[in-house]
Design an enzyme around this catalytic site. Structure first.
Site, PDB file in Angstrom:
ATOM      1  CE  LYS A 140      -7.032   1.647   3.170  1.00 49.26           C
ATOM      2  NZ  LYS A 140      -5.675   1.437   2.663  1.00 49.26           N
ATOM      3  CD  GLN A 149      -2.868  -0.692   3.623  1.00 50.23           C
ATOM      4  OE1 GLN A 149      -4.026  -0.690   3.212  1.00 50.23           O
ATOM      5  NE2 GLN A 149      -2.269   0.404   4.044  1.00 50.23           N
ATOM      6  CG  ASP A 208      -4.396   2.578  -3.255  1.00 48.68           C
ATOM      7  OD1 ASP A 208      -5.082   3.418  -2.637  1.00 48.68           O
ATOM      8  OD2 ASP A 208      -3.483   1.918  -2.726  1.00 48.68           O
TER       9      ASP A 208
END
Ligand code: NDP
Length: 280
Positions: A50, A94, A117
């Site tokens: 990422k 995460q 997200d």
């Protein structure tokens, strides 16, 4: 008959190039901060890719690494600091978090306008209500691959196998918003194969290697395989039996090289749109 293979890798590469061009024209550098807690090797790999993809697109990508022993209060303090930081447009914590940390209080603490997200209940709710907001990355990537395959969504029968908050539910909402007639299947669904055979569009997001067989698929259906499963010999397979699906489907995504590469590209896209929305 042999299905068209939907090349997620090249669609993602095109999207990333378009994002980089967009970023190059901005008077500021969008910022993406990824927070990782603990040492889970798969998560470490995801987080590194990422950051790398962000930097390659001209986004100020950085990673905050916290020890597995971090408390919920410590993690919340980091998230609140990022919420308040004007240089940070996107925050991604995460998942999964190492036990005993709970994901929900952390997700709830992320400022919704920075929730790249798309997991904050405000963004998830806006999606269900058909309002604009930040959409979860894998679902958004799956929709782009349907577009790439030339799928007609309006009036189509779609089945989403899996109802997770991360994948199944948001995909079902996106398909509904695009005027498809959506069936959401899960572990309690009866006669899943028969349900699946009625669908023009099949989205598999289950986490069971090659569960969806060729004879579950209607001739010509478009199949998006979200599953990523590592089997005994170390290879990656999807939730769809690819070799069988290719014989009957109209188009199908491979694993790897299908939905997977789209997820990061959509994360970058969300970061840029979060930056534009916040900075005007
Ligand atoms: P979850 O485990 O959270 O959800 C799985 C869903 O599948 C649940 O709704 C479950 O039903 C359902 N399910 C389980 N077994 C069956 C069955 N026998 N028949 C029908 N439905 C079943 O997984 P995720 O949604 O997080 O992930 C799904 C897959 O997608 C995984 O392989 C994951 O690795 C992959 N993935 C890929 C990403 C990418 O970037 N390409 C990103 C995220 C995930 P119930 O609700 O009843 O338990």
């Amino acid at each position: 008959m042999s299905a068209a293979i939907i090349d997620g890798k090249s669609v993602a590469a095109r999207l990333r190039a378009a994002i980089a061009a967009d970023v190059a024209g901005l008077p500021y550098r969008p910022g993406l901060t990824v927070v990782i807690v603990g040492e889970d090797p798969a998560s470490q790999v995801y987080v590194r890719s990422k950051e790398k993809a962000a930097l390659a697109a001209g986004i100020a990508g950085r990673t905050i690494r916290l020890p597995a022993s971090s408390s919920e209060a410590e993690l919340l303090a980091v998230v609140r600091g990022l919420n308040a930081d004007p240089e940070v447009d996107g925050i991604l914590v995460q998942l999964p978090l190492p036990a005993p940390l709970r994901a929900q209080p952390i997700i709830d603490a992320i400022e919704p306008s920075k929730d790249v997200d798309g997991l904050h209940p405000i963004n998830a709710g806006r999606l269900v209500n058909g309002l604009p907001g930040l959409v979860a990355c894998t679902p958004s990537g799956a929709m782009k691959l349907l577009a790439e395959a030339g799928a007609t969504l309006r009036g189509a029968r779609a089945i989403v196998i899996g109802r997770s908050v991360l994948v199944g539910r948001p995909i079902a909402a996106l398909l509904t918003n695009a005027d498809a007639t959506v069936t959401i299947a899960h572990s309690r669904t009866r006669e899943l194969a028969a349900e699946c055979r009625r669908a023009d569009i099949v989205i598999a997001a289950v986490g069971r290697p090659e569960m969806v067989r060729g004879d579950w698929i209607a001739p010509g259906a478009i199949v998006i395989d979200v599953g990523i499963n590592r089997i005994a010999d170390g290879t990656l397979v999807g939730d769809v039996a690819f070799a069988e699906a290719v014989e009957v489907a109209g188009a199908v995504t491979p694993v790897p090289g299908g939905v997977g590469p789209m997820t990061i590209a959509c994360l970058l896209e969300n970061t840029v749109s979060a930056a534009k929305a916040r900075r005007g």
